[in-house]
Design an enzyme around this catalytic site. Sequence first.
Site: not given
Ligand code: KIV
Length: 278
Positions: A51-52, A90, A120, A122, A189
């Site tokens: 989600d970055s 994510d 993924k 959190e 992280e």
């Molecule tokens: O959102 C993302 O890119 C991440 C990574 C930095 C692990 O969660």
Amino acid sequence: MSAQRNDQNRRLAAPDIAARKGQSPVVCLTCYTAPMAGLLDEHCDVLLVGDSVGMVLHGLPNTIGVTLEMMILHAQAVVRGSKRALVVVDMPFGSYEASPEQAFANCSRVMKETGAGAVKLESGPEVAGTVAYLVRRGIPVMGHIGLRPQAVLAEGGFKAKGRKDGDRERVLAEARATDEAGVFCMVVEGVAEPLAREVTEAVSAPTIGIGASAACDGQVLVTEDMLGLFDWSPKFVRRYADLKGEIATAVRGYADDVRARRFPGEAETYFSVPKDGQ
Ligand code: KIV
């Protein structure tokens, strides 16, 4: 290309990554587009549609504003652009926290609409029940502990763990709860040594570190950070290229050529009577 990637002519799956604990390091990078997936695929075990993407491609200040629809669009592109790596998507803020049922509805939609191999979340003790619920229903889950970017508003910033009283117990509790819930691996992280090592030794799933030292079972970076696309990057990033500089040079060259009428030249022009048989 590692031996693990040569021996079978198929896309890697969550159990292949789980089996890497204590074996060779897991190589993971973030990926949001089809052309980038094509470039990363042969070198990576896991492509993480993080989600970055909200911050890296959409200019958001953090990941809170990222939607499920954004994740699905980017994940579809990454699956189309890759053949070998496991694609992990994510789950954005607000798409899984309310209940296990909400999480299952959204995760199964992501899996159906993208063709990705895993999601993924959190994670920590408060999400562990949801992770276990998903895993029992056939959804491979990657956990994410330590610095959890979706907690940025609650924590008042992106804060590394392992330097303050209480961090050790909290991060170990997140790691154990996530592991026991049945994840196939977990991102760790922003966790300082020696806590990152302690976490890796405490769990049976491989740990994939980002700013969490060499003690983890694998590493992940934001691709645009390691390619040097931004002026600033966090301490834990190693820059393997200067893409920002290369792009500036290329675009300056193009702009100069257009202004000086050097572009397009004959080679880049269609003629009604073809020259040299072209
Ligand atoms: O959102 C993302 O890119 C991440 C990574 C930095 C692990 O969660």
